[in-house]
Design a protein around this motif. Structure first.
Motif, short mmCIF file in Angstrom:
data_model
loop_
_atom_site.label_atom_id
_atom_site.label_comp_id
_atom_site.label_asym_id
_atom_site.label_seq_id
_atom_site.Cartn_x
_atom_site.Cartn_y
_atom_site.Cartn_z
N LEU A 9 -8.22 -3.30 6.21
CA LEU A 9 -8.17 -4.37 5.21
C LEU A 9 -7.07 -5.37 5.54
N SER A 10 -5.91 -4.87 5.97
CA SER A 10 -4.80 -5.77 6.33
C SER A 10 -5.19 -6.68 7.49
N LEU A 60 -4.56 -4.56 -2.17
CA LEU A 60 -5.29 -5.62 -1.49
C LEU A 60 -5.19 -6.93 -2.25
N LEU A 94 -11.86 -11.42 5.51
CA LEU A 94 -12.23 -10.45 4.48
C LEU A 94 -13.45 -10.95 3.70
N PHE A 115 0.80 -1.22 0.00
CA PHE A 115 0.00 0.00 0.00
C PHE A 115 0.84 1.28 0.00
N MET A 162 -5.43 1.02 -3.95
CA MET A 162 -5.82 0.21 -2.80
C MET A 162 -6.30 -1.16 -3.24
N LYS A 180 -6.21 1.07 5.01
CA LYS A 180 -5.09 0.12 4.87
C LYS A 180 -5.03 -0.82 6.07
N VAL A 209 -7.55 -9.43 6.27
CA VAL A 209 -6.83 -10.47 5.53
C VAL A 209 -6.07 -11.36 6.51
N ILE A 252 -13.38 -6.96 -6.04
CA ILE A 252 -13.18 -5.59 -5.57
C ILE A 252 -13.75 -4.66 -6.64
#
Length: 346
Positions: free
Chosen positions: A17-18, A47, A26, A4, A43, A14, A21, A160
């Motif tokens: 989402l991290s 991802l 997710l 990112f 982004m 960021k 995951v 996405i």
């Protein structure tokens, strides 16, 4: 270094989402929304890279990857003119990352069917990621085809979806996706990031006019101009002073693609709002486009508050017409007549 790093700001997105995951939590369908220039595509690529454990498509914005695809197409005998006019139905990176972009100006249902039949119809050996860019260019057929897929996504496939216009997305798609809204970035973060990239120029003026949009600030700092913003000021000037206003506006807009015309509508609204603010005695810090203050002050006597408010109304209607794929020339002609009549009535 992370996947990112090319994104300016959006740190909470960021991190969130991290974390999802890392926790294997997710959702399989995500909807990235917000105005252009806030980092949605980077982004999405970041991802996808995180999910697959390797960099996909290249950063920033897949530029190096797209250039390599172009070189391969040239080597295969395609002309540069055709490549510029037509993208590929699907861009792939090693068979587990897929990127669907508008062909010319529209996402087509054939692209989605090709993805399903040729690539997702068989089980994969791990995660697969599909990035759908500029979903606001999709028609209802494409949107409904996507809806059926994300309702029952294939195993280990993540979608996405990226849009600049959340209001054009079907409510049924919104309800089936995790929405991720992108907001403006504080000026200190943008300044620090652009300085680190070696970008100079009138940074403070660019930050003032960019309103927290990193891409816009960078463009203003490096180029000193935005083409559609300049055209918006020119259109307002033509309507105020030129007797051949209809033909002049038609000629100025005749070669513009649909997306550029949509951007023009945005800048026309901001210009009209600044003119209304100037009529009320606004200072530079309160303006959306302060670098054009001198030109706008020249126009003020020719535009009433009522006529300026009509600019906002008419450009929103023109945007809707553009989304419905009405011929661009008809949209431009209708808008210029409506704005001319509004100004003349006062």
């Amino acid at each position: 270094m992370t996947y990112f790093d090319s994104i300016i700001g959006q740190d909470s997105i960021k991190a969130h989402l991290s974390e999802l995951v890392n926790r294997n939590a997710l959702p399989h369908s995500l909807l990235f929304y917000g105005e252009a220039g806030l980092g949605k595509l980077d982004m999405a690529i970041g991802l996808a890279s995180l999910l697959l454990g390797r960099q996909v498509f290249s950063q920033p914005k897949g530029t190096a990857y797209l250039e390599a695809v172009k070189e391969a197409r040239l080597a295969n005998g395609e002309t540069e003119k055709r490549i510029e006019a037509e993208g590929l139905p699907i861009y792939m990176d090693k068979g587990d990352a897929f990127w669907i972009r508008p062909m010319k100006t529209t996402l087509r249902v054939e692209q989605w069917y090709s993805l399903l039949q040729d690539h997702l119809s068989v089980a994969g050996n791990g995660n697969r990621v599909v990035i759908v860019e500029d979903f606001h260019t999709a028609n209802a057929v494409m949107a409904n085809a996507m809806l059926k897929t994300i309702e029952e996504p294939p195993e280990q496939v993540y979608f996405i979806i990226i849009t600049n216009k959340i209001n054009t997305v079907l409510p049924t798609i919104i309800s089936r996706c995790m929405g991720v809204g992108f907001n403006s970035v504080d000026v200190d973060t943008i300044r620090k990031a652009l300085v680190a990239r070696g970008i100079t120029g009138d940074m403070e003026q660019a930050l003032l006019a960019g309103h927290g949009n990193p891409q816009l600030v960078e463009k203003l700092a490096t180029q000193g101009r935005i083409e559609m913003l300049e055209l918006a000021v020119k259109v307002m000037d033509i309507l105020a002073f030129e007797t051949r206003w209809f033909s002049m506006i038609s000629l100025a807009c005749e070669s513009l693609p649909r997306e550029s015309l949509t951007e023009l509508m945005h800048w026309l609204r901001l210009v009209s709002r600044d003119m209304m603010a100037l009529k009320m005695g606004a200072q530079d810090a309160q303006l959306q486009v302060p670098m054009y203050k001198t030109q706008l002050l020249r126009l003020l006597p020719r535009w009433s508050m009522q006529a300026l408010s009509e600019v906002i109304t008419e450009t929103l209607q023109a945007e809707r017409a553009l989304r419905l794929h009405i011929k661009t020339a008809l949209v431009v002609d209708g808008l210029s007549i409506a704005l001319h009549d509004a100004r003349e009535e006062d």
